[in-house]
Write an enzyme that holds these catalytic residues in place. Structure first.
Site, PDB file in Angstrom:
ATOM      1  N   SER A 125       0.880  -1.262  -0.018  1.00 21.95           N
ATOM      2  CA  SER A 125       0.101  -0.042  -0.086  1.00 21.95           C
ATOM      3  C   SER A 125       0.789   1.328  -0.084  1.00 21.95           C
ATOM      4  CB  SER A 125      -0.927  -0.113   1.160  1.00 21.95           C
ATOM      5  OG  SER A 125      -1.328   1.116   1.468  1.00 21.95           O
ATOM      6  N   GLU A 127       0.339   3.797   1.761  1.00 21.60           N
ATOM      7  CA  GLU A 127       0.276   4.176   3.249  1.00 21.60           C
ATOM      8  C   GLU A 127       1.531   3.662   3.782  1.00 21.60           C
ATOM      9  OE1 GLU A 127      -1.556   5.927   5.194  1.00 21.60           O
ATOM     10  OE2 GLU A 127      -3.299   6.242   3.576  1.00 21.60           O
ATOM     11  N   TYR A 151      -1.444   0.449  10.493  1.00 25.78           N
ATOM     12  CA  TYR A 151      -1.730  -0.133   9.242  1.00 25.78           C
ATOM     13  C   TYR A 151      -0.777   0.020   8.165  1.00 25.78           C
ATOM     14  CZ  TYR A 151      -3.630  -0.723   4.228  1.00 25.78           C
ATOM     15  OH  TYR A 151      -3.724  -1.190   3.140  1.00 25.78           O
TER      16      TYR A 151
END
Ligand code: NAP
Length: 329
Positions: A125, A127, A151
């Site tokens: 991701s 992120e 996360y």
């Protein structure tokens, strides 16, 4: 006929990827934590719930994965299962870290033991990069990972475990570093979905106003049904690798809100309220990527503009709303 196992099949990407793989004539085995959760709306909406074989498994239980591999002999595994919400990861950091890291390690280790020829897609991701210095944007595959949420940390750990298995055991493992991608099948706790469903409810006089948190953040948003095709491309190219998948443009969340409300002929100033409690402890201000490696090596040719994306999301949401009302009747 090739067999693909998709973990997290009930999620947004799992449903669209299943549809795409069925169109490519795959046998699709979908993993869910609970066969009785009734969590299959996405598959039903795409009308493929009877085309895929759903299997209940606990990916934290290594023996479950060994049994799966022995029973289905997959050619490809798409590892999409995750606690995928950044916001929720601040509320449930340990659960997020545990599931997202250990489930990935279990799958990789089981494949190493049972059959190293099985190809694996790992859903990494954007992120993982965290708050990148603005002057260094856009992000590509060479950037240092410095995540800003539980996360992001879980995805970074899972990513490095996947890379390590690829390098140490010569396994075919590709990591798709996907930037935000949206669709009508997004979970209700994601802000884009909340904006779209609320705007339509306000339009239908079923809701008075929308509450949002920090709308000054800027993200690189794409259309999920297009993004999942790259997962398949990654496993069907010659060599395994990591790819950033994105549009290359950042837009402010406020712009997303304004466009949705304007297209639905609603006055955002009157019906959108801000709530400080929805702000996160740490927020990524702006993030966007550079998809040139995917363009070059995967023939990634994404052409949907931000405006077209909003149009598609509104159209899909209206269609879904009508379908859902008939479905629950
Ligand atoms: P999603 O809609 O949240 O679906 C993820 C699925 O994982 C769920 O349907 C759930 O299915 C399963 N799951 C297993 N363990 C879970 C747990 N502990 N908590 C919550 N769900 C769990 O995610 P998505 O948007 O399809 O994303 C697919 C993958 O790509 C995820 O790994 C996500 O982190 C990653 N990703 C997504 C984006 C994006 O913008 N969408 C961007 C980059 C990366 P069951 O309940 O049936 O088990």
């Amino acid at each position: 006929m090739k067999t693909a196992v998709i973990t997290g099949i009930t999620g947004q990407d799992g449903a669209y990827l299943s549809k795409f793989l069925l169109e490519q004539n795959y046998k699709v085995i979908g993993i869910t934590r609970n066969l009785h959760s009734g969590n299959f709306l996405g598959l039903k909406y795409l009308n493929i719930n009877n085309e895929v074989e759903l299997v209940e498994a606990n990916l934290l239980d290594f023996s479950n994965i060994i049994r799966l591999l022995e029973k289905y002999h997959p050619d490809e595994i798409y590892n999409l299962a995750a606690q995928s919400s950044v916001g929720l990861s601040f509320e449930q950091p340990i659960g997020t870290l545990e599931f997202n890291i250990i489930s990935t390690a279990n799958i990789l280790e089981a494949v190493r033991i049972i059959n190293k020829k099985i190809k694996i897609y790992q859903s990494s991701s954007s992120e993982m990069y965290g708050n990148v210095d603005r002057s260094k944007l856009p992000i590509d595959e060479t950037f240092i990972l410095h995540p800003s949420s539980p996360y992001g940390i879980s995805k970074a750990a899972a990513h490095w475990i996947a890379v390590n298995y690829r390098e140490a055991y010569d396994m075919f493992i590709s990591c798709g570093i996907l930037f935000n991608h949206e669709s009508v099948l997004r979970r209700p706790n994601f802000v884009t979905k909340k904006i779209l469903t609320s705007a339509i409810k306000i339009k239908n006089s079923e809701l008075d106003y929308l509450t949002v948190g920090n709308t000054s953040i800027r993200r690189d948003w794409g259309y999920a049904p297009e993004y999942v095709k790259t997962m398949w491309k990654m496993l069907n190219s010659d060599i395994p690798d990591d790819y950033v998948i994105c549009t290359g443009e950042a837009h402010e969340l406020q712009e997303f809100v304004d466009k949705v409300f304007k297209k639905l002929k609603l006055d955002a100033k009157r019906v959108v309220k801000r709530d400080q409690s929805l702000f996160r402890p740490v927020e990524l201000d702006v993030i966007y990527g550079n998809p040139s490696k995917a363009r070059r090596k995967l023939n990634w040719n994404y052409k949907i503009s931000f405006d077209e994306l909003i149009d598609k999301l509104i159209e899909d949401e209206i269609r879904y709303d009508e379908w859902f009302k008939k479905f629950i009747r």
